[in-house]
Design an enzyme around this catalytic site. Structure first.
Site, PDB file in Angstrom:
ATOM      1  N   ASP A  25       0.881  -1.170   0.000  1.00 14.68           N
ATOM      2  CA  ASP A  25       0.000   0.000   0.000  1.00 14.68           C
ATOM      3  C   ASP A  25       0.918   1.220   0.000  1.00 14.68           C
ATOM      4  OD1 ASP A  25      -1.662   2.119   0.525  1.00 14.68           O
ATOM      5  OD2 ASP A  25      -2.522   1.305   2.370  1.00 14.68           O
ATOM      6  N   LYS A  87       3.097  11.075  -3.382  1.00 15.17           N
ATOM      7  CA  LYS A  87       2.030  10.444  -4.159  1.00 15.17           C
ATOM      8  C   LYS A  87       1.206  11.486  -4.908  1.00 15.17           C
ATOM      9  CE  LYS A  87      -1.573   6.916  -3.516  1.00 15.17           C
ATOM     10  NZ  LYS A  87      -2.196   6.053  -2.507  1.00 15.17           N
ATOM     11  N   GLU A 186      -7.402   0.331  -4.537  1.00 18.13           N
ATOM     12  CA  GLU A 186      -7.434   0.234  -3.074  1.00 18.13           C
ATOM     13  C   GLU A 186      -8.763  -0.325  -2.536  1.00 18.13           C
ATOM     14  OE1 GLU A 186      -6.182   4.190  -2.081  1.00 18.13           O
ATOM     15  OE2 GLU A 186      -4.142   3.809  -2.756  1.00 18.13           O
ATOM     16  N   ASP A 208     -14.035   4.839   1.423  1.00 18.87           N
ATOM     17  CA  ASP A 208     -12.640   5.057   1.827  1.00 18.87           C
ATOM     18  C   ASP A 208     -12.398   6.541   2.061  1.00 18.87           C
ATOM     19  OD1 ASP A 208      -9.912   5.383   2.031  1.00 18.87           O
ATOM     20  OD2 ASP A 208      -9.408   4.139   0.297  1.00 18.87           O
TER      21      ASP A 208
END
Lengths: 624, 182
Positions: A25, A87, A186, A208
């Protein structure tokens, strides 16, 4: 439970060895690595027992690189050389990042390029290289813990990641020397972690809510096949907004001015965050805020007040969820399971509101910070071949529409969002001038009609169109998106029989040569080692081809091949085996190509038969 | 030599080429086919097998999308019968249909100025959904076994395309309105 078998030393009874694989992850704030050991998926801690690796990389003057907790601790003291939240920069130009409102304290160079670089004391680095450092640290951790080299990894990406961001992630993995079995969304990973692929089936919603992003996905599960029906979300919505809402409330209560110093604001955000965390288990949080003049403001924030502060934010996520359900063609009462992911789903009001919306209690049993890595590890274990009998299959969709620019700055969509991948679509275009021999093709991703509102993935030019009158040429533009969501575009002139075609890798990505040269730069060793490495890799590939073919021939060679055909294949196999032992990299490559050529028909017949067998409900083995 | 790339979509799924197919059975077969060919099944295979698997998985997705959606399925059946599904564009001349379309478009354009714009858009979406259902069942009636009422089918396909477009515009407006209210 199956009985353990004991074999003679040197005689393995295992049909195949357990292959080492891991799920990663790669997060904005923290990253994790997990693996399946003795049938159990778990995240792997570092030597100090810490599971989370802060996604922070610090470059030192002597060229060394520090990743994780130590780097994060140095952030305040050495901000220009300590890169965090990289990211957000993956697959992005500077303009895109500024647009999302992210604050970037770094010194950028090549600002106009598709792959901007950050200037550090150790040289200029791209976001891909920074991410590769995080991946290398996780790789080392996994290989040390598991005691061997990783054969493959599954890396998770947000469902909303566009092609550029996925490509950048894949490039980072290559740079870190990792074989990517699959980029996994994800939310899908989270559903896998809960073992929902083993349940009876039905519709699953994955909610999420992370620190800075919100993401909702609707999946359908049926006999081990996960289908992502639709995804939606907001790239600038998350727990940080809750902190901000609390901080603003404190400012109003304590009479702190909007234009207070940087130091005061940072402390306020920290206090706000602490209050939020307290309120996940307590009914109220007491606050003690140090003001700029040294005096203190004391107050209390109740759970009720906090819930009210974050209500607009939650309403926004619910409305996105409703829309995504509609995209999926699913009613809210058809949803059988709800899965919560991301640290912000620890907030009780979030759980309650989402539970109310769906009319069922959401899954929260697995740590919402670890759940994605755990799911990725389970999927990696299947893909690497440790569970051949496992029927789990994940069918994904593309999150954003793909198209090309047409006259007047408009975008013609070629593949709409939420189309299941892999997918290929073609559209014909023509020339608008007499004698036109070239055509420029601009590839875009996004939902809006105007080019300027979509994300540019790249441009390329098709040359060598035979001169014709305007409108006579037929240029077919084909988009192919693979199972990882990566795009390639081909253009071809159809009418003349002369086919000019070009395949692009969109301009934000790295070319193979660039990756190789980066790898070379990062290797401390000499060029010979690089050559040795390439040779070793090519030998592994030759082994893979030979093993696969040997197994296939043993299984059904007699069924599909004449004696002559089989002889041809076997003599090419002998040749490749010889090249593998004595040849150069190029010679082995050539050997693989010519073997592929002789067995192309065979491979195709096998696959077509497996398709027909699947439809008639039989397995290949039953023919024997 | 049997080549999976040349058979038609119905053959690929092993079902009879007709309009009123069992969509649950179609989905079941789709998943079964993807179980067999999907690139994830070949994650560790040779590059050659991976390429082939991607081509097959792509084709199966395309076939599934075509057969699942009534309009795409009707168009595909017309193509298989050697008819041009586009022929119907000019034949949408029913004043009644055009009137309905105009009314709904106007209502959509004015929705923003109403007291409760979301409710107005919601109403329009309900109406469009109803018309889509009606038109789809009329389309089904055009396909009786192997006989196809080509002209009527083309006309209804054209109408459904209008309705789909209207629906997506209404949904976009609804999404915009929701964003603005928050």
């Amino acid at each position: 439970m199956a009985l353990l078998q004991i074999s003679e030393p040197g005689q393995s009874t295992a049909p195949h060895q357990h292959r080492l694989a891991a799920g990663i992850d790669l997060g904005t704030t923290n990253s994790l690595v997990a693996s399946v050991r003795s049938g159990e998926a778990a995240t792997l801690p570092d030597e100090q027992g810490r599971h989370l690796l802060p996604s922070v990389v610090r470059y030192l003057e002597d060229g060394n690189v520090v990743v994780g907790h130590e780097a994060r601790a140095a952030e305040a003291e050495d901000p220009l050389n300590t890169i965090s939240s990289v990211k957000r920069l993956m697959g992005r130009g500077i303009a895109d990042v500024v647009h999302t409102g992210a604050r970037l304290p770094y010194e950028f160079i090549d600002v106009d390029s598709a792959v901007p670089k950050i200037h550090t004391v150790a040289g200029d680095v791209s976001a891909i290289e920074v991410s590769a450092e995080i991946l290398k640290a996780l790789r080392q951790r996994a290989e040390r813990t598991l005691g061997g080299e990783l054969e493959g990894v599954v890396i998770t990406v947000p469902a909303y990641f566009d092609d550029a961001q996925r490509q950048a992630t894949r490039d980072a993995a290559r740079l870190a020397g990792l074989k990517v079995l699959r980029l996994l969304n994800e939310p899908t990973a989270a559903a896998v972690a809960y073992g929902l692929d083993r349940s009876d089936g039905g519709v699953i919603a994955v909610y999420d809510l992370g620190g800075g992003t919100f993401d909702v996905s609707i999946l359908r599960l049926n006999r081990g096949v996960f289908e992502v029906l639709a995804t939606g979300g907001d790239t600038a919505l998350g727990g940080d907004d809750m902190d901000r809402a609390i901080a603003e409330w404190i400012m109003r209560q304590a009479g702190i001015a909007d234009d207070s110093g940087h130091h005061q604001m940072r402390r306020l955000m920290r206090d706000a965050r602490a209050a939020k965390e307290t309120l996940t288990s307590q009914d109220s949080a007491s606050l003690d805020i140090e003001l700029e003049d040294g005096s203190h403001w004391q107050g209390e924030l109740t759970r009720e007040q906090f819930d009210e502060l974050i209500e607009p934010l939650i309403r926004k996520t619910v409305s996105t969820t409703r829309r995504t359900l509609r995209d999926a063609g699913v009613d809210v009462d058809e949803v059988n399971e709800v899965v919560m992911v991301g640290g912000s789903t620890r907030v009780p009001r979030v759980r309650e509101a989402i539970g109310d919306f769906f009319g069922r209690v959401p899954h929260t049993e697995i740590d919402p910070d670890k759940v994605v890595a755990i799911g990725a590890a389970l999927q990696a274990d299947v893909l690497v071949g440790n569970k051949p009998e496992d029927e789990m299959l994940l069918l994904d969709v593309i999150p954003l529409s793909l198209g090309i620019e047409t006259m007047g700055g408009l975008v013609e969509k070629i593949i709409p969002r939420n189309t299941t991948i892999p997918v290929a679509r073609a559209q014909d275009f023509t020339t608008y001038k007499d004698g036109q021999t070239a055509m420029s093709i601009h590839v875009l991703q996004g939902e809006r009609e105007m080019v300027d509102d979509c994300r540019s993935l790249g441009r390329f030019t098709l040359r060598g169109i035979p001169p014709m009158v305007a409108g006579a040429a037929r240029i077919r533009v084909t988009f192919q998106v693979d199972a990882d969501g990566l795009l390639s575009v081909t253009a071809e002139e159809q009418t003349s029989g002369v086919q000019a075609s070009i395949e692009i890798k969109p301009s934000y990505g790295l070319t193979d040569t660039e990756i190789e040269s980066m790898l070379r730069d990062s290797m401390e060793h000499a060029r010979e080692d690089m050559e040795a490495r390439r040779l070793a890799e090519q030998r592994v590939e030759a082994d893979r081809v030979l093993e696969a073919l040997t197994a296939a021939l043993a299984e059904d060679g007699d069924r599909f091949l004449s004696v002559d055909e089989r002889d041809d294949i076997e003599s090419e196999m002998d040749r490749l085996a010889d090249l593998r032992a004595n040849g150069t990299v190029e010679q082995i490559k050539e050997g693989i190509r010519s073997l592929e050529k002789v067995c192309a028909g065979y491979v195709e017949r096998r696959m077509n038969t497996s398709i027909r067998d699947a439809m008639s409900g039989r397995n290949v083995e039953e023919f024997e | 030599m049997g080549n999976g790339l040349t058979s038609d979509y119905f053959e690929l799924f092993g079902i009879e080429p007709r309009f009123d197919i069992d969509t649950a059975e179609l989905s079941r077969r789709y998943r079964q086919l993807q179980q067999t060919v999907h690139p994830d099944r070949y994650a560790n295979a040779t590059d050659q097998e991976r390429r082939l698997s991607m081509q097959q998985a792509t084709r199966i997705n395309e076939a599934y999308q075509t057969l699942k959606d009534p309009v795409a399925r009707a168009r595909y059946l017309l193509e298989l019968a050697g008819e041009d599904p586009e022929g119907g564009q000019g034949s949408i001349q029913s004043p009644e249909f055009l009137m309905q379309q105009m009314e709904m478009r106007e209502a959509l354009a004015e929705a923003r100025d109403q007291a409760d714009p979301l409710a107005v858009v919601g109403d329009i979406l309900d109406q469009v959904a109803l018309r889509i259902r009606e038109t789809t069942s009329r389309l089904e009636a055009c396909f009786q076994g192997t006989h196809i009422d080509v002209d009527a089918a083309r006309d209804l396909i054209g109408k459904l395309q209008f309705l789909y477009k209207l629906r997506s515009e209404a949904e976009q407006l609804e999404a915009d309105l929701e964003d603005e209210l928050l």
